[in-house]
Scaffold this active site. Structure first.
Site, mmCIF file in Angstrom:
data_model
loop_
_atom_site.group_PDB
_atom_site.id
_atom_site.type_symbol
_atom_site.label_atom_id
_atom_site.label_comp_id
_atom_site.label_asym_id
_atom_site.label_seq_id
_atom_site.Cartn_x
_atom_site.Cartn_y
_atom_site.Cartn_z
ATOM 1 N N GLY A 9 10.039 -6.859 -7.627
ATOM 2 C CA GLY A 9 9.261 -6.747 -8.870
ATOM 3 C C GLY A 9 8.054 -7.672 -8.792
ATOM 4 O O GLY A 9 7.674 -8.115 -7.696
ATOM 5 N N ASN A 102 14.653 -15.207 -14.889
ATOM 6 C CA ASN A 102 14.556 -15.634 -16.280
ATOM 7 C C ASN A 102 15.951 -15.711 -16.896
ATOM 8 O O ASN A 102 16.866 -14.999 -16.479
ATOM 9 C CB ASN A 102 13.778 -14.590 -17.099
ATOM 10 C CG ASN A 102 12.279 -14.837 -17.082
ATOM 11 O OD1 ASN A 102 11.806 -15.936 -16.821
ATOM 12 N ND2 ASN A 102 11.525 -13.790 -17.380
ATOM 13 N N ALA A 128 2.814 -13.149 -13.439
ATOM 14 C CA ALA A 128 2.640 -12.131 -12.400
ATOM 15 C C ALA A 128 2.877 -10.756 -13.006
ATOM 16 O O ALA A 128 3.871 -10.549 -13.697
ATOM 17 C CB ALA A 128 3.618 -12.376 -11.266
ATOM 18 N N LYS A 184 12.878 -23.530 -19.806
ATOM 19 C CA LYS A 184 12.211 -22.241 -19.573
ATOM 20 C C LYS A 184 12.709 -21.211 -20.594
ATOM 21 O O LYS A 184 11.942 -20.376 -21.073
ATOM 22 C CB LYS A 184 12.503 -21.773 -18.133
ATOM 23 C CG LYS A 184 12.043 -20.350 -17.797
ATOM 24 C CD LYS A 184 10.605 -20.280 -17.343
ATOM 25 C CE LYS A 184 10.050 -18.879 -17.189
ATOM 26 N NZ LYS A 184 10.479 -18.139 -16.040
ATOM 27 N N ASN A 202 0.062 -12.554 -23.110
ATOM 28 C CA ASN A 202 0.546 -13.865 -23.573
ATOM 29 C C ASN A 202 -0.495 -14.648 -24.382
ATOM 30 O O ASN A 202 -0.192 -15.188 -25.442
ATOM 31 C CB ASN A 202 0.980 -14.729 -22.375
ATOM 32 C CG ASN A 202 2.142 -14.122 -21.626
ATOM 33 O OD1 ASN A 202 2.671 -13.092 -22.025
ATOM 34 N ND2 ASN A 202 2.533 -14.734 -20.522
HETATM 35 O O1 PAF Z 1 8.812 -13.667 -18.267
HETATM 36 C C1 PAF Z 1 7.609 -13.942 -18.086
HETATM 37 O O2 PAF Z 1 6.717 -13.098 -18.177
HETATM 38 C C2 PAF Z 1 7.270 -15.359 -17.635
HETATM 39 O O3 PAF Z 1 8.449 -16.091 -17.565
HETATM 40 C C3 PAF Z 1 6.238 -16.099 -18.485
HETATM 41 C C4 PAF Z 1 6.177 -17.550 -18.023
HETATM 42 C C5 PAF Z 1 6.559 -16.023 -19.961
HETATM 43 C C6 PAF Z 1 4.845 -15.595 -18.231
HETATM 44 O O4 PAF Z 1 4.599 -14.315 -18.712
#
Ligand code: PAF
Length: 308
Positions: A9, A102, A128, A184, A202
């Site tokens: 991904g 994540n 990304a 995080k 974002n």
């Molecule tokens: O899940 C995501 O997209 C990333 O963890 C983050 C840091 C929020 C950036 O988009």
């Protein structure tokens, strides 16, 4: 050193491309045979903060790859068990597994399959976006933190840190990887669901009163839950940190919004739903995170019915 990245991904392809700079033996393991063949033929391309093309080995067959020194899990959190089972033969007696996914719960699943001594936790705050198979827009640079759940600092950890630094990823070792993972989690809880619901990149979340308010409330709840669990966050001012990540990854389409745009399952269960579960267990009200979970789950289950 043979390094296998599981999951091509946005994050997996970015990490694989950057790691080719180290001249180590880099492989991608993809459950999809046709896509693995395409990646092997086309290679990887990065746009944005790094502009590069990289040849990479890719396969859907762990036997073709052979024994690896390091496996890096970059699959969605709901696929961790499957991915670990697929990757298990790559590290039969030695070799480490690093999860850069994540959410909360991935280390525990990796531990079940591999045993705790072989598993390394990690968090990375990079932006990304997958533009096409093997093509990634690198939109935000951030820190990568790695560590063992027991807090020990091993030779392996040092080797991985050096490797990542050679690849251009700012990386440090933490004795408190649980704290780093929750730090995080709070960031993802404040950003991802909101981007999925509003379809904003974002950075734009900071431009509107409504998104700023919901972000503040979701983050406040998440921090209360973390505090009750005696988790030590890696920053003093959580809301400022979340806003700083929005700014550092301003142009990024969050991973959850990328999922929604592709009409796929999201990682809501490993992000806001974790806050909700722990909040309910410890009697902390979490109405905003509950609402975010309900709405994202509704989106996930209504792709066919949605008006476009
Ligand atoms: O899940 C995501 O997209 C990333 O963890 C983050 C840091 C929020 C950036 O988009």
């Amino acid at each position: 050193m043979k390094i296998v990245i599981v999951g091509p991904g946005a994050l997996g392809s970015l990490i694989a491309a950057l790691l080719t700079k180290t001249k180590e033996d880099i492989w991608l393991l993809d459950k999809d045979e046709a896509r693995a063949a395409l990646l092997e033929r086309k290679g990887l391309r990065l746009e944005g903060l790094a502009s590069m093309e990289a040849k990479v080995n890719a396969s859907a067959d762990p036997k073709e790859i052979g024994a690896a020194d390091l496996v890096i899990l970059c699959v969605k959190s709901y696929d961790t068990k499957k991915a670990m089972t697929l990757a298990r033969p790559l590290v039969p007696e030695r070799g480490a597994v690093l999860t850069l996914q994540n959410g909360i719960g991935n280390i525990e699943i990796a531990n079940e399959v591999m045993g705790e001594e072989r598993v390394i936790g990690g968090v990375t705050i990079v932006g990304a976006t997958l533009v096409d198979t093997g093509v990634v827009r690198y939109t935000g640079k951030g820190e990568t933190v790695i560590g063992k759940i027991d807090g020990s600092i091993t030779v392996e950890l040092r080797t991985i840190r050096e490797l990542f630094i050679r690849a251009g990823l700012q990386t440090r070792i933490s004795r408190d990887i649980k704290g780093a993972l929750w730090s995080k989690l709070v960031i993802n809880a404040g950003i991802n669901a909101l981007t999925a619901l509003t379809r904003l990149p974002n950075g734009k979340l900071l431009d509107y009163e409504g998104t700023r308010t919901v972000m503040r409330q979701a983050v406040t709840e998440a921090v209360k839950v973390a505090k009750r669990k005696r988790i030590k966050l890696t920053y003093d001012d959580p809301l400022s940190k979340v806003e700083a990540v929005c700014e550092a990854t301003a142009g990024n389409i969050s991973s959850m919004l990328q999922d929604v745009l592709k009409k796929r399952r999201t990682e809501i269960d490993a992000i806001n739903a974790v806050i909700v579960r722990h909040g309910q267990e410890s009697g902390i009200p979490v109405p905003v995170n509950t609402l975010l979970v309900e709405l994202v789950k509704t989106i996930e289950s209504s792709y066919g019915a949605a008006v476009s």
